[in-house]
Design a protein around this motif. Sequence first.
Motif, PDB file in Angstrom:
ATOM      1  N   TYR A 164      32.374   1.795 -34.818  1.00 37.46           N
ATOM      2  CA  TYR A 164      32.086   0.213 -34.317  1.00 37.46           C
ATOM      3  C   TYR A 164      32.951  -0.214 -33.513  1.00 37.46           C
ATOM      4  O   TYR A 164      32.523  -1.022 -32.608  1.00 37.46           O
ATOM      5  CB  TYR A 164      31.933  -0.394 -35.668  1.00 37.46           C
ATOM      6  N   MET A 173      27.460   3.270 -32.363  1.00 44.67           N
ATOM      7  CA  MET A 173      26.893   2.215 -33.221  1.00 44.67           C
ATOM      8  C   MET A 173      25.846   2.449 -34.270  1.00 44.67           C
ATOM      9  O   MET A 173      25.984   2.133 -35.372  1.00 44.67           O
ATOM     10  CB  MET A 173      26.273   0.875 -32.494  1.00 44.67           C
ATOM     11  N   ALA A 176      28.093   4.035 -36.922  1.00 41.03           N
ATOM     12  CA  ALA A 176      28.744   3.092 -37.572  1.00 41.03           C
ATOM     13  C   ALA A 176      27.885   2.486 -38.580  1.00 41.03           C
ATOM     14  O   ALA A 176      27.997   2.137 -39.614  1.00 41.03           O
ATOM     15  CB  ALA A 176      29.185   2.002 -36.583  1.00 41.03           C
ATOM     16  N   ARG A 177      26.360   2.321 -38.189  1.00 38.08           N
ATOM     17  CA  ARG A 177      25.579   1.480 -39.051  1.00 38.08           C
ATOM     18  C   ARG A 177      25.235   2.389 -40.343  1.00 38.08           C
ATOM     19  O   ARG A 177      25.109   2.147 -41.318  1.00 38.08           O
ATOM     20  CB  ARG A 177      24.126   1.118 -38.363  1.00 38.08           C
ATOM     21  N   ASN A 198      29.204  -7.325 -39.990  1.00 37.62           N
ATOM     22  CA  ASN A 198      29.122  -6.348 -38.931  1.00 37.62           C
ATOM     23  C   ASN A 198      27.547  -5.859 -38.868  1.00 37.62           C
ATOM     24  O   ASN A 198      26.837  -5.723 -37.838  1.00 37.62           O
ATOM     25  CB  ASN A 198      29.703  -5.169 -39.031  1.00 37.62           C
TER      26      ASN A 198
END
Length: 773
Positions: A164, A173, A176-177, A198
Amino acid sequence: MEEQQNVNSVNMETPAKKGSKKTAVIAAVISGVIVIAAVIVCLIVVLGNSGPKLMEKGKEAFEKKTSEDDDLAIDYFERAAEKGEKKANYYLGQLYERKEKPEKAAKYYEKAAEEGDFEAAYKIGMMYFNGNGVEYSSSKALKYLKDADSDDVEYYLALAEIYYYSDEAGVDMEKARSYYEKAAAKDIDKCPGDMFYNLANMYYYGIGGIKDTGKAVEYFEKASQSGYPEASYMLGTFFENGQDVYVRDIDSAVMYYENAADSGNSDAIHRLAELYYTGTEGLEPDRDKAGKYLTIAVDDGCYNLAGYLGEIYYEGSYEFPKDDDKAKECFEAAVENGYGSGMIYGRLGELYFREGSFEQAREYLELAVESNETENMLKAESYIVLGNIYREGKGTEKNYETAMDMYVQADGLGNKNAKGYIGEMYYAGQGVKKDYKTAAKYYEQAEANGTDLDTVYWHHGYLYHMGYGCDIDYGKALSLYNIAADYGNPSAIYNIGYMYYNGTGVEQDYDIAKQYFEIAADAGNEYAYNMLGNMYYNGKGVKQNYTVAKQYYEKAAEKEYGHSLNTLGVMYLRGYGIEKDEKKAVEYFERAVKKDNANAKSNLGKMLYDGTAVAKDNDRARKLMEEAIAGGVENNDLYWRLGAMYVWGMGGDKKTDEGKNYLLKAEKAGVKEHDLWAALGYVYYYERNFSNAVAYYKKAVDVSNDEDLPVGLANTGFSLIGLGSSYYQEAAAYFITALENGHKDENGEIRRILKELVQKGHISSSAVSKWIN
């Protein structure tokens, strides 16, 4: 035979030899045992120092968790590591981590990780991630964490945050998700608020490939519930603006903002400060709550809000009392940091005006009126203060024309007091011709506009009281005085008292008058002090008491009030209630004269004429007495002195006719003074009215003191000569008495007349021989 002998020799050994042999056998056995034991010991030592055994002993010590056991465990694991036990490095990392020596812990974890220990890889990865014991490195953290292949919430969170945030490791991303979601699926209760926040942002803005407002809101709420202030702030904005899945609900918005603010979120603090300051639909302004949040914001350096906080201190509220110093400090902070505005300039101008820094006041006020952003109301207020600066000559030369222009500008912007100030200009004749009628017109318009300018009501009442520019109307005067009094105007309060004192438009009532005078006096009104002094001085409405009167007069005198200064002078001159002190009387009269008090001019002029406690000064005495009469003083003692000065030309030109009028007016009032009669005798003598001259000269001689007597006697004689021969004998007697009393007869006129009278036989030479020979 030899073998036999040998056998026999053996058999023939002595007992001693047999014992020695046995000992050798035993020694040999013991030696063997020792060797075997040594071998066993060696085997034990070797086996006890093997890698597995050292690991076993190290673990035993490790589990005890005491400082001494930890040191022993370190020894075992270090030796085990030397023997190739890979897990030993992991345990050493844990031991040094336990001892709070992160640098050494990281060293051993990294060794273990390089040897393929996934637990150590997790540990060193997290240390690089957190910068604990090693310099932060997201790329190294990612390298080791990927090798760890854990199934732990913290593991997933670490990987998610690396992807992230980290440019070094490579922001991703989508990954990260994915890792955030894995962490949530593993154990959502262990997930922190920042993870939810986030994720909420990612779904809200479509970061990482998926935009899902519903999920975003769900995660914002979870983040808020976890105490994450940024999420609470976001939810506050949703409720305030009625966006996404929420309808507008300002109460909920404020609740979320306050939750965020309580956790120190600056955005929420700033938003609450603005909302409570300005108010919005469904939320009334609340200056106390606004002040609370504004104080925090400004203290944190948010100077764009300093003007709001300054305005709260400028106006005052329950929890933030009016404080000009704090208001100025806030306004100046805004200006110094580039957030000046028309409102701030105007307020600073007013504050500097109040504290007497007029040049700075004018500078800021001019900025305020020049600014296109200044609200009309505030711009008008700035015009008013600028008008006052020019009208009063504060920090600049007086300029009534400019002042009037400022007031007119303010009036054009709808200022409720502007017409009142314009009226004041006409009332005082400043920059325009004094015009009470026009002043009254502006006063009426200002009152219709709701002016809170107390002087408007006071002066308008005074116009009706005195009939200036209008018909006298005591009812209207009293009504307007009362409005001004409600604003606390001490002069209006005094005027109400004055009306009751004199019974003007109301029934005379000294008690009520005294009450109003006392209220005005408490406010420092010098007129009220003076009137209270008068009441006690004259015994009106109270028992006469010179001591109390003096106390009130002295309070007025502290303000250099002319009437009180003059009365104190009279009290010292005559010894009323105090010890007589003519010099002190002069001091008070002098102070009163400086305040242009006509009665003091009269009193000091008379003292200068008489030479009482001061050197005689005819020039100044005459000037002061003339000014006293011009100021409306009607005083018989003044009349006869000034009349005498005019008749004899003392202190200036002769003004015989005016002098005679003053003298006769004083005489008619019953004044009996040598100088009055002598001066009238002088006037009548030169008018050839000798009978009147003789009459007045005789009066003067009868009351004359030794110094004036010879002149009076001589003048009486001259007047008698004018009456004819029947008076020659009497005239000669006055001449002789005058000479005997020291008359100089500098021009020899008396001696000449006496000789002539002898020569004509009107008197005998023997009677006057002493003076004519």
